[in-house]
Design an enzyme around this catalytic site. Structure first.
Site, short mmCIF file in Angstrom:
data_model
loop_
_atom_site.label_atom_id
_atom_site.label_comp_id
_atom_site.label_asym_id
_atom_site.label_seq_id
_atom_site.Cartn_x
_atom_site.Cartn_y
_atom_site.Cartn_z
CG LEU A 135 -2.26 -1.16 1.23
CD1 LEU A 135 -2.47 -1.11 2.68
CD2 LEU A 135 -3.23 -1.10 0.50
CG ASP A 136 0.59 3.88 -2.81
OD1 ASP A 136 1.42 3.47 -3.49
OD2 ASP A 136 -0.58 4.15 -4.12
NE ARG A 137 4.95 9.55 4.72
CZ ARG A 137 5.89 8.92 5.57
NH1 ARG A 137 7.15 9.61 4.73
NH2 ARG A 137 5.91 9.90 6.26
NE ARG A 235 -1.78 8.45 -5.18
CZ ARG A 235 -0.90 8.40 -4.73
NH1 ARG A 235 -0.03 7.71 -3.84
NH2 ARG A 235 -0.64 9.73 -4.70
#
Length: 301
Positions: A135-137, A235
């Site tokens: 997962l992205d930050r 995104r």
């Protein structure tokens, strides 16, 4: 980290060499080499065995996975972990926003890897950090940690074969269609080392399914299901169809400076994970409700 696995040999496995049997259920060449080098790593009916020995009906095969060193380059840092599930083979963690999953240049301590390493250090258990779905930050929610080399190999294969089903909640700008699929390849943006973009010539296949579950104040609440797992996929795809996520500094940079800004990070949460347990083959499904910074933006979550 130590894991003992036992296999009872039935008629369908009789006559098969130990190595061939283990490879057929997901043991890689690397793992088999590790077992050969481990004292009593492979036992057949209680006796040390070689991978070229033949199994017979009624045999009991015992495997010892023993990892005596961990991820020494990761600094243990005590932190609160939201452990949704844990057994001998894996963990499911509900990750908060503003937490990378791996250390990187300039951030060696505020990562999930540091917290997981500290968790096992407290128990005096050598642990190698292996995160399966990334997962992205600033994306919150559920992810899987493998606890040993076999579960890591099996879960990684399951991920590449799309047998780990992931569902997300997201908030996007504007009236998104009731439902749909974005099938658009993703590659690196030519002007950035971080950003990604839809690239029909050089990009990798990326497929995102979405369903709108609510709309208010020019915000669409979405359920999103991924077929693929490209970097920044949701995104990029939502921005590509003209409905970027709220708070997304990369793909919706103007939002953070607006007077109606409601959230300071991309409004994206990994809410559900469903998969078959790599060892027991039991069906598993986990749900994590959205954190307050996302749920406060709409009455639909």
């Amino acid at each position: 980290m130590q894991r003992i696995l036992e296999y009872s040999v039935d008629s369908s496995r009789s006559g098969i060499r130990i190595g061939n049997f283990l490879r057929s259920i997901g043991y890689s060449r690397h793992i088999l080499t590790h077992l050969k080098e481990t004292d009593r790593g492979i036992l057949l009916n209680g006796n040390p065995a070689y991978t070229n020995q033949v199994l017979q009906e009624g045999d009991l095969l015992r495997i010892l996975i023993l990892e005596e060193s961990g991820s020494g380059q990761i600094t243990p840092v005590e932190m609160d972990l939201d452990i949704v599930y844990e057994d001998e083979d894996l963990m499911v963690i509900n990750k908060p926003a503003d937490m990378p999953i791996h250390p990187s240049m300039g951030n060696h301590e505020n990562t999930l890897a540091n917290g997981i390493t500290a968790y096992f250090s407290r128990q005096n258990i050598p642990f190698t950090y292996r995160c399966i779905n990334r997962l992205d930050r600033d994306t919150s929610g559920l992810l899987i940690i493998a606890k040993h080399m076999l579960s890591a190999a099996l879960l990684s294969s399951m991920s590449s074969e799309r047998r780990i089903h992931r569902e997300y909640l997201a908030l996007a700008e504007g009236m998104v269609p009731d439902s749909g699929t974005v099938d658009a390849p993703i590659g690196r943006a030519p002007d950035s080392a971080i950003r990604r973009c839809v690239d029909y010539e050089n990009g990798e296949t990326a497929v995102t399914h979405f369903r709108r579950i609510g709309y208010e104040d020019h915000i669409s609440a979405l359920q999103i299901h991924l077929e693929t797992g490209r970097t920044h996929q949701i995104r990029v795809h939502m921005s590509h169809i003209g409905h970027p996520l709220l708070g997304d500094f990369l793909y919706n940079p103007g939002y953070l400076g607006r007077s109606d800004c409601k959230i300071r990070r991309q409004a994206l949460h990994s809410c559900r994970l469903s998969f078959e347990h790599p060892i027991t083959h039991k069906a598993l499904s986990f749900l994590a409700p959205p954190p307050s910074d996302i749920s406060s933006c709409t009455s639909y979550l």
